[in-house]
Design an enzyme around this catalytic site. Structure first.
Site, PDB file in Angstrom:
ATOM      1  N   ASP A 215      40.715  35.569  35.965  1.00  0.00           N
ATOM      2  CA  ASP A 215      42.057  36.022  35.568  1.00  0.00           C
ATOM      3  C   ASP A 215      42.266  37.390  36.214  1.00  0.00           C
ATOM      4  OD1 ASP A 215      42.092  34.105  33.070  1.00  0.00           O
ATOM      5  OD2 ASP A 215      40.249  35.300  32.943  1.00  0.00           O
TER       6      ASP A 215
ATOM      7  N   GLY B 266      28.951  34.002  35.236  1.00  0.00           N
ATOM      8  CA  GLY B 266      30.083  33.913  34.317  1.00  0.00           C
ATOM      9  C   GLY B 266      31.381  34.276  34.991  1.00  0.00           C
TER      10      GLY B 266
ATOM     11  N   ARG C  97      20.923  25.913  17.296  1.00  0.00           N
ATOM     12  CA  ARG C  97      22.329  26.321  17.142  1.00  0.00           C
ATOM     13  C   ARG C  97      23.208  25.807  18.284  1.00  0.00           C
ATOM     14  NH1 ARG C  97      23.353  31.600  14.244  1.00  0.00           N
ATOM     15  NH2 ARG C  97      21.542  31.884  12.942  1.00  0.00           N
TER      16      ARG C  97
HETATM   17  N1  HPA Z   1      37.974  40.084  29.207  1.00  0.00           N
HETATM   18  C1  HPA Z   1      36.739  39.892  28.772  1.00  0.00           C
HETATM   19  N2  HPA Z   1      35.962  38.913  29.203  1.00  0.00           N
HETATM   20  C2  HPA Z   1      36.466  38.067  30.118  1.00  0.00           C
HETATM   21  C3  HPA Z   1      37.745  38.210  30.610  1.00  0.00           C
HETATM   22  C4  HPA Z   1      38.548  39.287  30.120  1.00  0.00           C
HETATM   23  O1  HPA Z   1      39.692  39.462  30.521  1.00  0.00           O
HETATM   24  N3  HPA Z   1      37.968  37.210  31.509  1.00  0.00           N
HETATM   25  C5  HPA Z   1      36.817  36.489  31.566  1.00  0.00           C
HETATM   26  N4  HPA Z   1      35.911  36.999  30.722  1.00  0.00           N
END
Ligand code: HPA
Length: 309
Positions: A204, A90, A44
């Protein structure tokens, strides 16, 4: 041998697997940070590679997004391929006083997912990282000069339709990052007896609505991945240690320092104190003094409070 989702040969995966969400990130890590990496699975298009880092065999594989996808791969890695340690690498959204680019080491992951409840009789499981891995990551980050913070995170099932007021609620509970996999990974690691840790870069900020520029994001992710790879090399694979307990192994560094101090040559004309003599003979017999329970707790607390900025 293969599983429904992984088509690697038996033994093709190392005991330690880095698990980014994005399979192309797995390929990037294999090509740029591992030596002699070979692709071992691509079912996949969920790419997986095994190579080495500083001579240590290590694998990297994509997990996909969200707890269900991550849990499928992690479960098969542990149950079928004998993987002992999974380090998720991540990104996360930041909450509260974290800054873009900060690296979070997640001791725990709260969640709105029912994944762990399904396996825990409908009750709330405290999904936590492996303590030895977490402690080792704190030490490794300090050694590398990487500003990493031990910070609880929240794993959501919903990227777009989060509960109104969620971010405020998270801040009130001292949760610093939002992502989508750690709680499931921690829960299944507890059940399977594997070691797990999530290392996350803040990409973010959910309250300031700011985003890391693409170039800095790449650099930050590579630096964070290097930390995960250094952890893979520096921290011995062990049994799952979900909490601080009597079975705690005292880190080798203070031990070595203590040994060195006790074995230091006496300056001519001075006498060793009775205490130094006792310590010296104990160490000569190969029996370092264990930290008292109280001291050990103080150290554990200090680790959990310390922000290595
Ligand atoms: N929400 C969920 N997962 C994420 C986010 C988020 O704002 N930013 C990076 N991974």
């Amino acid at each position: 041998m293969s599983t429904p989702h992984i088509d690697a040969e038996p033994g093709a995966l190392a005991d330690t697997v880095l698990l980014p969400g994005d399979p192309l990130r797995a390929r990037h890590i294999a090509r740029n940070l591992l030596d002699a990496a070979v692709e071992v699975t691509a079912r996949r298009n969920m790419l997986g590679y095994t190579g080495s880092y500083r001579g240590r065999r290590v694998s990297v594989m994509g997990s996909g997004m969200g707890i269900p996808s991550c849990a499928i791969y992690a479960t098969e890695l542990v149950r079928v391929y004998g993987v002992r340690r999974i380090i998720r690498v991540g990104t996360c959204g930041g909450v509260g006083d974290v800054a873009l680019g900060d690296v979070l080491l997640a001791p725990s992951a709260s969640t709105d997912s029912h994944f762990n409840r399904l396996a825990f009789g409908g009750m709330d499981l405290a999904a936590c990282a492996d303590f030895a891995l977490l402690r080792g990551a704190v030490e490794t980050a300090a050694r590398l000069g990487i500003a990493a913070r031990v910070a609880p995170v929240f794993s959501t099932d919903s990227f777009y339709a989060g509960m109104p007021g969620l971010v405020e609620l998270l801040r009130r509970h001292r949760i610093s990052g939002v992502e989508m996999e750690a709680a499931g990974l921690y829960g299944l690691a507890l059940r399977e007896g594997a070691q797990a840790l999530a290392i996350l870069a803040v990409s973010d900020h959910l309250e300031h609505d700011t985003h890391l520029p693409a170039a800095e994001r790449e650099h930050g992710l590579d630096r964070m991945t290097e930390l995960a790879l250094e952890c893979a090399c520096a921290i011995p694979v062990g049994r799952f240690t979900p909490c601080f307990s009597g079975g705690f192994e005292w880190p080798s560094e203070p031990d070595a320092t203590r040994r060195k101090r006790a074995m230091r040559r006496r300056r001519p004309g001075t006498r060793r104190s009775p205490r130094a003599r006792r310590a010296r003979s104990r160490l000569a017999r190969g029996r370092g003094r264990e930290p008292s329970r109280r001291a050990a707790w103080a150290i554990a607390l200090a680790f959990s409070r310390r922000s290595l900025r």
